[in-house]
Scaffold this motif. Structure first.
Motif, mmCIF file in Angstrom:
data_model
loop_
_atom_site.group_PDB
_atom_site.id
_atom_site.type_symbol
_atom_site.label_atom_id
_atom_site.label_comp_id
_atom_site.label_asym_id
_atom_site.label_seq_id
_atom_site.Cartn_x
_atom_site.Cartn_y
_atom_site.Cartn_z
ATOM 1 N N MET A 1 0.856 -1.172 0.000
ATOM 2 C CA MET A 1 0.000 0.000 0.000
ATOM 3 C C MET A 1 0.899 1.232 0.000
ATOM 4 O O MET A 1 1.751 1.374 0.855
ATOM 5 C CB MET A 1 -0.892 -0.036 1.240
ATOM 6 C CG MET A 1 -1.732 1.179 1.473
ATOM 7 S SD MET A 1 -2.923 1.616 0.213
ATOM 8 C CE MET A 1 -3.955 0.212 0.153
ATOM 9 N N SER A 16 -6.747 -2.988 12.759
ATOM 10 C CA SER A 16 -7.644 -3.561 11.769
ATOM 11 C C SER A 16 -8.917 -3.998 12.471
ATOM 12 O O SER A 16 -8.852 -4.643 13.519
ATOM 13 C CB SER A 16 -6.964 -4.757 11.104
ATOM 14 O OG SER A 16 -7.774 -5.295 10.108
ATOM 15 N N ALA A 24 -17.001 -5.078 5.495
ATOM 16 C CA ALA A 24 -15.769 -4.394 5.094
ATOM 17 C C ALA A 24 -14.777 -4.446 6.252
ATOM 18 O O ALA A 24 -15.155 -4.731 7.390
ATOM 19 C CB ALA A 24 -16.053 -2.955 4.709
ATOM 20 N N ARG A 26 -11.725 -2.110 8.055
ATOM 21 C CA ARG A 26 -11.057 -0.818 8.175
ATOM 22 C C ARG A 26 -9.654 -1.079 8.696
ATOM 23 O O ARG A 26 -9.481 -1.765 9.686
ATOM 24 C CB ARG A 26 -11.816 0.070 9.158
ATOM 25 C CG ARG A 26 -11.141 1.381 9.448
ATOM 26 C CD ARG A 26 -11.886 2.081 10.611
ATOM 27 N NE ARG A 26 -11.239 3.286 11.005
ATOM 28 C CZ ARG A 26 -10.281 3.368 11.930
ATOM 29 N NH1 ARG A 26 -9.854 2.284 12.545
ATOM 30 N NH2 ARG A 26 -9.746 4.528 12.227
ATOM 31 N N ARG A 27 -8.664 -0.545 7.989
ATOM 32 C CA ARG A 27 -7.273 -0.711 8.422
ATOM 33 C C ARG A 27 -6.656 0.661 8.633
ATOM 34 O O ARG A 27 -6.715 1.511 7.762
ATOM 35 C CB ARG A 27 -6.465 -1.476 7.390
ATOM 36 C CG ARG A 27 -6.964 -2.901 7.195
ATOM 37 C CD ARG A 27 -5.910 -3.757 6.508
ATOM 38 N NE ARG A 27 -6.450 -4.986 5.998
ATOM 39 C CZ ARG A 27 -6.698 -6.067 6.705
ATOM 40 N NH1 ARG A 27 -6.466 -6.059 7.990
ATOM 41 N NH2 ARG A 27 -7.186 -7.154 6.144
ATOM 42 N N ARG A 29 -3.230 2.552 8.954
ATOM 43 C CA ARG A 29 -1.870 2.290 8.493
ATOM 44 C C ARG A 29 -0.954 3.441 8.859
ATOM 45 O O ARG A 29 -1.390 4.585 8.975
ATOM 46 C CB ARG A 29 -1.849 2.091 6.985
ATOM 47 C CG ARG A 29 -2.651 0.883 6.534
ATOM 48 C CD ARG A 29 -2.657 0.771 5.020
ATOM 49 N NE ARG A 29 -3.412 -0.364 4.570
ATOM 50 C CZ ARG A 29 -2.922 -1.582 4.356
ATOM 51 N NH1 ARG A 29 -1.650 -1.806 4.541
ATOM 52 N NH2 ARG A 29 -3.700 -2.569 3.958
ATOM 53 N N THR A 40 -7.478 2.821 5.349
ATOM 54 C CA THR A 40 -7.946 2.178 4.131
ATOM 55 C C THR A 40 -9.126 1.281 4.487
ATOM 56 O O THR A 40 -9.284 0.869 5.629
ATOM 57 C CB THR A 40 -6.848 1.320 3.463
ATOM 58 O OG1 THR A 40 -6.428 0.291 4.369
ATOM 59 C CG2 THR A 40 -5.661 2.168 3.040
ATOM 60 N N TYR A 41 -9.950 1.016 3.488
ATOM 61 C CA TYR A 41 -11.098 0.122 3.657
ATOM 62 C C TYR A 41 -11.020 -0.963 2.603
ATOM 63 O O TYR A 41 -10.727 -0.683 1.442
ATOM 64 C CB TYR A 41 -12.421 0.885 3.505
ATOM 65 C CG TYR A 41 -12.668 1.849 4.634
ATOM 66 C CD1 TYR A 41 -13.358 1.451 5.765
ATOM 67 C CD2 TYR A 41 -12.189 3.157 4.574
ATOM 68 C CE1 TYR A 41 -13.582 2.321 6.809
ATOM 69 C CE2 TYR A 41 -12.397 4.038 5.625
ATOM 70 C CZ TYR A 41 -13.093 3.613 6.730
ATOM 71 O OH TYR A 41 -13.308 4.479 7.772
ATOM 72 N N GLU A 42 -11.274 -2.182 3.023
ATOM 73 C CA GLU A 42 -11.338 -3.301 2.090
ATOM 74 C C GLU A 42 -12.777 -3.763 2.026
ATOM 75 O O GLU A 42 -13.377 -4.089 3.038
ATOM 76 C CB GLU A 42 -10.441 -4.450 2.562
ATOM 77 C CG GLU A 42 -8.973 -4.106 2.548
ATOM 78 C CD GLU A 42 -8.109 -5.250 3.043
ATOM 79 O OE1 GLU A 42 -8.595 -6.405 3.083
ATOM 80 O OE2 GLU A 42 -6.966 -4.984 3.422
ATOM 81 N N ARG A 43 -13.306 -3.761 0.805
ATOM 82 C CA ARG A 43 -14.679 -4.220 0.582
ATOM 83 C C ARG A 43 -14.672 -5.258 -0.515
ATOM 84 O O ARG A 43 -13.895 -5.174 -1.451
ATOM 85 C CB ARG A 43 -15.559 -3.043 0.153
ATOM 86 C CG ARG A 43 -15.786 -2.031 1.238
ATOM 87 C CD ARG A 43 -16.640 -0.877 0.745
ATOM 88 N NE ARG A 43 -16.875 0.088 1.785
ATOM 89 C CZ ARG A 43 -16.076 1.109 2.063
ATOM 90 N NH1 ARG A 43 -14.983 1.288 1.364
ATOM 91 N NH2 ARG A 43 -16.365 1.939 3.035
ATOM 92 N N ARG A 44 -15.560 -6.192 -0.385
ATOM 93 C CA ARG A 44 -15.718 -7.199 -1.417
ATOM 94 C C ARG A 44 -16.279 -6.538 -2.663
ATOM 95 O O ARG A 44 -17.185 -5.711 -2.607
ATOM 96 C CB ARG A 44 -16.682 -8.278 -0.914
ATOM 97 C CG ARG A 44 -16.941 -9.387 -1.884
ATOM 98 C CD ARG A 44 -17.882 -10.422 -1.292
ATOM 99 N NE ARG A 44 -19.008 -9.847 -0.595
ATOM 100 C CZ ARG A 44 -20.111 -9.412 -1.196
ATOM 101 N NH1 ARG A 44 -20.240 -9.488 -2.487
ATOM 102 N NH2 ARG A 44 -21.105 -8.906 -0.486
ATOM 103 N N GLN A 45 -15.710 -6.839 -3.791
ATOM 104 C CA GLN A 45 -16.203 -6.303 -5.059
ATOM 105 C C GLN A 45 -17.256 -7.274 -5.582
ATOM 106 O O GLN A 45 -16.959 -8.404 -5.935
ATOM 107 C CB GLN A 45 -15.057 -6.197 -6.066
ATOM 108 C CG GLN A 45 -15.459 -5.550 -7.346
ATOM 109 C CD GLN A 45 -15.016 -4.114 -7.408
ATOM 110 O OE1 GLN A 45 -14.134 -3.724 -6.698
ATOM 111 N NE2 GLN A 45 -15.632 -3.349 -8.255
#
Length: 149
Positions: A1, A16, A24, A26-27, A29, A40-45
């Motif tokens: 990243m 995290s 989702a 949330r990280r 960093r 940053t956010y990780e979401r399933r596409q």
């Protein structure tokens, strides 16, 4: 990243946690070069596609659904978090229908959820979704609401 401040590639995860009802991550960093922190956010596409009335396809957009529900529910006495809950419910339902869903089916599901939640919000959404052209359309829809109770 990459760091959004100095563009360095050397960042580490400080914290995290799941957000948005677990859909989702949330990280938090930290950049090893400049020391700044960012999230940053990780979401399933979703691979879910919506078949429009015109016949073309577009990816399911939860933000678009949320905007429509927010407009319909605006200034109505509904509990906080209702829009987010409805978006998750409708998205889960749509994904269960398969990799492709018809926009009419999606719109009818939204109307069904709003009918149970708030009749004014239902009428607001229906007026746009069903393309009302005058007061008679509202009268017809209100009569249908009264008949379904």
């Amino acid at each position: 990243m990459r760091c959004p401040y100095c563009d360095a590639e050397d960042t580490r995860v400080v914290d995290s946690r799941p957000v948005e009802g677990g859909s989702a991550i949330r990280r938090r960093r930290a950049c090893e070069s400049c020391g700044d922190r960012f999230t940053t956010y990780e979401r399933r596409q979703a691979a879910l596609m919506v078949r429009k009335r015109s016949g073309h396809h577009e990816p399911f957009d939860a933000a678009k659904l949320e905007a429509g529900l927010t407009a319909a529910i605006a200034d109505r006495p509904v509990p906080a978090g209702t829009v987010e809950r409805l978006v998750r419910q409708i998205e889960s339902w749509a994904e269960a229908q398969g990799p492709e869903i018809d926009s009419d089916d999606l719109g009818m599901r939204v109307l069904a959820e709003l009918r149970d939640l708030d009749e004014v919000a239902y009428l607001r959404f229906a007026s746009v979704y069903k393309d009302f052209s005058g007061p008679r359309d509202f009268e017809r829809e209100m009569a249908e609401l009264d008949g379904s109770e």
